[in-house]
Design a protein around this motif. Structure first.
Motif, PDB file in Angstrom:
ATOM      1  N   ASN A  85       0.842  -1.185   0.000  1.00 59.39           N
ATOM      2  CA  ASN A  85       0.000   0.000   0.000  1.00 59.39           C
ATOM      3  C   ASN A  85       0.884   1.243   0.000  1.00 59.39           C
ATOM      4  N   THR A  86       1.483   1.515  -1.137  1.00 59.78           N
ATOM      5  CA  THR A  86       2.465   2.603  -1.211  1.00 59.78           C
ATOM      6  C   THR A  86       1.836   3.941  -1.568  1.00 59.78           C
ATOM      7  N   GLY A  87       0.581   3.937  -2.035  1.00 62.88           N
ATOM      8  CA  GLY A  87       0.005   5.185  -2.522  1.00 62.88           C
ATOM      9  C   GLY A  87      -0.934   5.846  -1.554  1.00 62.88           C
ATOM     10  N   ASN A  88      -0.991   5.392  -0.287  1.00 61.68           N
ATOM     11  CA  ASN A  88      -1.955   5.939   0.654  1.00 61.68           C
ATOM     12  C   ASN A  88      -1.296   6.089   2.015  1.00 61.68           C
ATOM     13  N   TRP A  89      -0.364   7.041   2.129  1.00 64.54           N
ATOM     14  CA  TRP A  89       0.449   7.170   3.328  1.00 64.54           C
ATOM     15  C   TRP A  89      -0.169   8.068   4.387  1.00 64.54           C
ATOM     16  N   ALA A  90      -1.412   8.509   4.184  1.00 64.89           N
ATOM     17  CA  ALA A  90      -2.069   9.346   5.182  1.00 64.89           C
ATOM     18  C   ALA A  90      -3.475   8.810   5.376  1.00 64.89           C
ATOM     19  N   VAL A  91      -3.734   8.217   6.552  1.00 67.03           N
ATOM     20  CA  VAL A  91      -5.014   7.579   6.822  1.00 67.03           C
ATOM     21  C   VAL A  91      -5.467   7.975   8.214  1.00 67.03           C
ATOM     22  N   GLN A  92      -6.703   7.588   8.559  1.00 73.11           N
ATOM     23  CA  GLN A  92      -7.246   8.009   9.841  1.00 73.11           C
ATOM     24  C   GLN A  92      -6.654   7.199  10.994  1.00 73.11           C
ATOM     25  N   THR A  93      -6.802   7.754  12.187  1.00 71.75           N
ATOM     26  CA  THR A  93      -6.288   7.124  13.391  1.00 71.75           C
ATOM     27  C   THR A  93      -6.842   5.711  13.521  1.00 71.75           C
ATOM     28  N   GLY A  94      -5.962   4.763  13.881  1.00 74.01           N
ATOM     29  CA  GLY A  94      -6.360   3.377  14.067  1.00 74.01           C
ATOM     30  C   GLY A  94      -6.094   2.507  12.875  1.00 74.01           C
ATOM     31  N   THR A  95      -6.100   3.097  11.661  1.00 77.96           N
ATOM     32  CA  THR A  95      -5.866   2.305  10.455  1.00 77.96           C
ATOM     33  C   THR A  95      -4.399   1.941  10.329  1.00 77.96           C
ATOM     34  N   GLY A  96      -3.522   2.786  10.796  1.00 80.01           N
ATOM     35  CA  GLY A  96      -2.092   2.519  10.843  1.00 80.01           C
ATOM     36  C   GLY A  96      -1.539   3.193  12.083  1.00 80.01           C
ATOM     37  N   GLY A  97      -0.253   2.995  12.360  1.00 77.68           N
ATOM     38  CA  GLY A  97       0.361   3.697  13.477  1.00 77.68           C
ATOM     39  C   GLY A  97       0.283   5.206  13.266  1.00 77.68           C
ATOM     40  N   THR A  98      -0.015   5.950  14.339  1.00 78.80           N
ATOM     41  CA  THR A  98      -0.139   7.408  14.223  1.00 78.80           C
ATOM     42  C   THR A  98       1.231   8.032  13.955  1.00 78.80           C
ATOM     43  N   LYS A  99       1.242   9.064  13.117  1.00 79.61           N
ATOM     44  CA  LYS A  99       2.472   9.807  12.869  1.00 79.61           C
ATOM     45  C   LYS A  99       2.915  10.479  14.177  1.00 79.61           C
ATOM     46  N   GLY A 100       4.222  10.537  14.386  1.00 74.78           N
ATOM     47  CA  GLY A 100       4.718  11.253  15.541  1.00 74.78           C
ATOM     48  C   GLY A 100       4.414  12.739  15.430  1.00 74.78           C
ATOM     49  N   LYS A 117       5.577  11.396   6.849  1.00 73.70           N
ATOM     50  CA  LYS A 117       6.040  12.194   7.989  1.00 73.70           C
ATOM     51  C   LYS A 117       5.054  13.323   8.274  1.00 73.70           C
ATOM     52  N   LEU A 118       5.084  13.843   9.499  1.00 76.31           N
ATOM     53  CA  LEU A 118       4.329  15.022   9.880  1.00 76.31           C
ATOM     54  C   LEU A 118       5.353  16.115  10.197  1.00 76.31           C
ATOM     55  N   ALA A 119       5.857  16.747   9.105  1.00 75.28           N
ATOM     56  CA  ALA A 119       6.966  17.698   9.231  1.00 75.28           C
ATOM     57  C   ALA A 119       8.149  16.978   9.898  1.00 75.28           C
ATOM     58  N   ASN A 120       8.529  17.387  11.114  1.00 75.09           N
ATOM     59  CA  ASN A 120       9.642  16.695  11.779  1.00 75.09           C
ATOM     60  C   ASN A 120       9.187  15.498  12.607  1.00 75.09           C
ATOM     61  N   GLY A 121       7.899  15.147  12.538  1.00 71.04           N
ATOM     62  CA  GLY A 121       7.399  13.934  13.180  1.00 71.04           C
ATOM     63  C   GLY A 121       7.535  12.750  12.241  1.00 71.04           C
ATOM     64  N   GLY A 122       7.994  11.616  12.753  1.00 74.25           N
ATOM     65  CA  GLY A 122       8.193  10.423  11.924  1.00 74.25           C
ATOM     66  C   GLY A 122       6.882   9.786  11.521  1.00 74.25           C
ATOM     67  N   GLY A 123       6.852   9.181  10.325  1.00 77.36           N
ATOM     68  CA  GLY A 123       5.674   8.481   9.850  1.00 77.36           C
ATOM     69  C   GLY A 123       5.394   7.245  10.692  1.00 77.36           C
ATOM     70  N   GLY A 124       4.105   6.913  10.831  1.00 74.88           N
ATOM     71  CA  GLY A 124       3.722   5.745  11.612  1.00 74.88           C
ATOM     72  C   GLY A 124       3.931   4.453  10.845  1.00 74.88           C
ATOM     73  N   SER A 125       4.060   3.355  11.580  1.00 72.73           N
ATOM     74  CA  SER A 125       4.136   2.029  10.952  1.00 72.73           C
ATOM     75  C   SER A 125       2.850   1.787  10.181  1.00 72.73           C
ATOM     76  N   TYR A 126       2.968   1.283   8.954  1.00 72.31           N
ATOM     77  CA  TYR A 126       1.776   1.141   8.124  1.00 72.31           C
ATOM     78  C   TYR A 126       2.007   0.052   7.104  1.00 72.31           C
ATOM     79  N   SER A 127       1.004  -0.126   6.275  1.00 76.44           N
ATOM     80  CA  SER A 127       1.022  -1.173   5.264  1.00 76.44           C
ATOM     81  C   SER A 127       1.245  -2.502   5.968  1.00 76.44           C
TER      82      SER A 127
END
Length: 851
Positions: free
Chosen positions: A63-78, A94-104
């Motif tokens: 799932n490489t084309g959907n890196w922004a999803v609602q809370t609970g669907t993947g790990g929350t961005k830092g 990423k959320l600016a300087n926050g790391g991307g959540g675990s996903y896919s």
């Protein structure tokens, strides 16, 4: 803008820190001195910065084309310097300087960033085709010399198999020191990002937090100091359940930022600003053992000289002129309180009510219900954005009864509901259940609604003086949701299938039908169905925990208690500690760990009295919304059980709560409640009775307190059973060396055993030619990969043993009887001189020598 105290000389004699960042305040420590700052103890704001992303669920390869999803669907961005976008809080971006959540498919969460860039999380499961990774936080651009940021947080982990996983690491906070002279006394200023020490197992790892920021706006230095602004390490992954699969460890957090008033860097300041390490695969049996599986370290931090420290020059002016309270009674003992504050310029930032009975609220307009009549002094304290406060008080006298009701839907049939009256016990009880059903004088009725929907339920009672009614609009039913991970599946007859879900198994759930399931009490049961079937899963699911510091990770803050706080060691009855171990909880206590991570904090208590509130907190509620109030409880001394109860707005909603005598055994206790017209809920966990066990003391621990909205969710999965069939020819008997075609149907691939005597052992229609009787077994595989068998026996008839007359010499024209035996039919040749060529004993009359 931050308003800070101003010292003539600031001497630090004990470890100095700040409150952690909570989304609107905290995370910053400032020392502003006219002359000297003297460190006789360290300064530590490690892990006080941006908050780590929370754990998410779900599994989806590539799932490489959907890196922004609602809370609970993947790990929350830092968390980082930008706001979350609603419904896009999670996923690998990423959320600016926050790391991307675990996903896919179990990627590792990205590390947070500050001056140094956050490390990329590990690759998704190697069972997937692509090389998807979550993104590390983006490094802050510090070309603006007046800029300073907290450390970005690491992305949260992802869980789909129920194995251990962790939230992302918090970033480090900010330390600003302004002084003429700075005496470090060989102490440390620490703003380290959080390392994830939880060993993730076969799930998506969590990213480490970035190092924080330290600004030394100082003219001179009289001693040495060490500044530690390292990034935190990402979580490692054990990969024990599926050693052939590689799941992503977390990325490392970036190093922090340091700034100096003047350059060059003072020789007495040692700076450690290394990036955090990426996690590793730790299972020696894993194919990715001792690698990061693509996760990267955070990059090192750095800094600037000649920084700029913005300061306000406008003198402070009193802002709050007056505060007023308006109260309106809404029921026998229920009030609506409205607060008003008149300000000159800046708005009020915080409203704090005290209702005189221990209840509190932190909203402008509050609703409160008293448990008994009498005089109560209510107080409202307001705080503006400058931190200035003003207050007012008022005396009220409520008289009446305090009561409520709770209800619980059957997880297997959400239309079946048990209502329970709580609070004052009276003889006269009246229920109106919203569908025309009226029930009198039954305290806890059971009712089955004919259909799902919203119903206005009314419960009325009185005490001889006051009659009152509680009215709540409740939803009876469920909502469809993706809570079953296993897709619709075809299985082969005689095989089984694991049904995987992403529910919280500590709450109520129901698989139906129970047919062919190994255990309906498992969140992930196995079916061995012999035929097509559709399974349904109904589960209670909670969202949006409203309790502040319910896991006690922030220490002894955010809640009240009628116990005495004591964190100095072994404590007597009637006291509690916030601790990572429980052996100090009185006589006989053992060392149990917290429920959250087995390394964090919990509330450890030693009880000695009835009806004392161990923990209490007031939260805001939405009218007519459904909530679950829950907590985890364990005993820490084997000879005693806790006897506790839960209350909401002064009513006991769950009673007789006990822990098992086995120590260190966490169990969850919960109750479901509807807010009705309440806009706040006063939550409490209290002693129920006077303890009566060994030493007169109950020693226990509580953790992970939650008050969250909930719903019953439903999902289905269809299991189709493929019953394969193959058919070859029937058994036959032939003479030796006669070919026999084996005609077969029903599969797409075939294999025969034995292959000896066959023209081809791997086709549908081989030709058999054998000299001995043989049973050929056919295995056929159909389009769904299911196997069926058939067999054919080819019997080889025996060769007859012929007995005949020997060669004979006779006179011409003499008749000779011939004899033969051993056959079933006979044919003699030549037939011309025989009286019958088709019998065993013809008579020959040859005219010449004949054979």
């Amino acid at each position: 803008m931050i308003r800070v105290p101003y010292f003539q000389t600031a001497t630090i004699t004990d470890t100095l820190t700040c409150i952690p960042w909570d989304g609107s305040k905290g995370g910053v420590l400032i020392l502003n001195s006219a002359t000297d700052v003297i460190l006789n103890a360290p300064i530590d704001v490690s892990r006080k910065g941006f908050r780590g992303g929370q754990v998410g669920a779900g599994f989806s390869c590539n799932n490489t084309g959907n890196w922004a999803v609602q809370t609970g669907t993947g790990g929350t961005k830092g968390e980082g310097i930008t706001e979350y976008i609603s419904r896009f809080e999670a996923g690998g971006a990423k959320l600016a300087n926050g790391g991307g959540g675990s996903y896919s498919a179990n990627t590792g969460g990205g590390g947070g960033a500050n001056y140094g860039e956050g490390g990329i999380g590990g690759l998704q499961s190697n069972t997937c085709g692509s090389q998807t990774q979550s993104i590390g936080g983006e490094a802050i651009n510090y070309t603006d010399l007046s800029r300073v940021c907290m450390g970005g947080a690491g992305g949260g982990g992802q869980q789909d198999d129920g194995q251990p996983v962790a939230a992302g690491g918090n970033g480090g906070g900010i330390v600003i020191i302004k002084a003429t002279l700075f005496n470090g006394n060989n102490q440390h200023i620490t703003a380290i990002g959080e390392s994830i020490t939880t060993l993730v197992r076969d799930e998506g790892g969590a990213g480490g937090g970035a190092g924080g920021s330290v600004l030394l706006y100082v003219d001179g230095y009289t001693s040495t100091v060490t500044v530690d602004i390292n990034g935190g390490d990402g979580s490692s992954n054990e990969n024990q359940v599926y050693p052939s699969r590689c799941h992503g460890p977390g990325g490392g957090g970036g190093g922090g930022y340091i700034g100096f008033k003047f350059g060059p860097v003072p020789p007495g300041v040692a700076v450690n600003a290394s990036g955090g390490k990426a996690g590793l695969i730790l299972n020696p049996s894993s194919t990715c053992f001792n690698t990061t599986h693509g996760a990267l370290d955070g990059t090192d931090g750095g800094g600037n000289v000649n920084i700029i420290l913005p300061e306000a020059t406008v003198p402070f002016k009193k802002n709050i002129d007056s505060v007023k309270i308006k109260d309106s009674i809404t029921a026998c003992k229920s009030f609506d309180f409205k607060g008003t504050a008149f300000t000159n310029t800046s708005p009020v930032q915080n409203w704090q009510w005290s209702f005189g009975d221990g209840g509190i609220a932190n909203v402008q307009d509050a609703f409160h219900t008293y448990s008994a009549g009498g005089n109560y002094t209510i107080k409202l304290i307001v705080t503006d954005i400058n931190g200035c406060k003003d207050s007012t008080e008022k005396i009220i006298n409520p008289a009446g009864i305090n009561f409520d009701f709770v209800f619980e839907q059957d997880a297997c049939n959400p239309r079946a509901v048990i209502f329970r009256a709580v609070g004052d016990t009276t003889a006269g009880i009246f229920w109106s259940l919203g569908d025309g059903t009226v029930i009198n004088n039954i305290r806890n009725p059971l009712h089955v609604y004919a259909d799902t929907g919203y119903y206005l339920v009314q419960y009325s009672t009185g005490n001889g003086v006051c009659v009152d009614t509680v009215r709540k609009t409740i939803y009876i039913g469920y909502k469809n949701s993706n809570i079953i991970i296993t897709p619709d599946t075809t299985i082969c007859f005689g095989t089984s299938k694991l049904l995987r879900s992403n529910i919280d198994s500590s709450l109520n759930f129901c698989w139906s039908p129970a047919s062919f399931l190994n255990n309906v009490n498992f969140a992930n049961p196995t079916t061995s169905t012999p035929g097509n079937i559709m399974y349904s899963l109904l589960a209670v699911s909670e969202e949006n925990n409203l309790v502040t510091n319910g896991n006690f990770s922030n220490g002894n803050t955010g809640f009240g208690s009628e116990y005495t706080f004591n964190n100095t060691g072994t404590f007597p009855p009637g006291q509690y500690a916030i601790s990572s171990f429980s052996s100090g909880a009185g006589v006989g206590s053992v060392d149990c760990k917290d429920h959250t991570t087995a390394s964090g904090n919990m509330l450890v208590a030693s009880s000695d009295a009835a009806n004392k509130k161990i923990w209490q907190q007031t939260v805001s509620t939405v009218p007519n919304s459904n909530y679950i109030f829950s907590f985890w409880l364990q005993g820490v001394s084997g000879a005693a059980k806790a006897q506790l109860q839960l209350s909401i707005n002064g009513n006991t909603v769950l009673d007789s709560i006990e822990n098992p005598l086995t120590t260190c055994n966490w169990q969850r206790h919960f109750v479901r409640w509807n807010a009705g017209n309440n806009t706040t809920a006063q939550l409490a966990i209290a002693d129920r009775t006077i303890p009566k066990f060994v030493n007169g003391v109950d020693n226990f621990a509580i953790d992970d307190i939650s008050f969250a909205t909930y719903s019953i969710k439903r999902d289905t999965v269809n299991i189709t059973v493929d019953t394969p069939f193959v058919d070859t020819r029937s058994d036959t008997a032939i003479c030796k060396s006669i070919p026999v075609p084996l005609n077969t149907t029903g599969a797409v691939s075939y294999s025969w055993s034995p292959v000896a005597g066959l023209s081809n052992g791997f086709i549908a229609n081989p030709v058999a030619m054998s000299d001995t009787t043989t049973k050929y077994i056919l295995s056929g595989i159909n389009a769904n990969g299911c196997t069926a068998k058939d067999s054919v026996i080819i019997t080889i008839k025996p060769t007859p043993a012929i007995i005949k007359t020997g060669d004979t010499i006779v006179c011409r024209n003499t008749a000779v009887p011939l004899f033969a035996g051993g056959g079933a039919s006979y044919a003699w040749s030549p037939a011309g001189s025989l009286n019958n060529a088709n019998i065993p004993n013809p008579v020959a009359n040859p005219a010449a020598n004949t054979r």
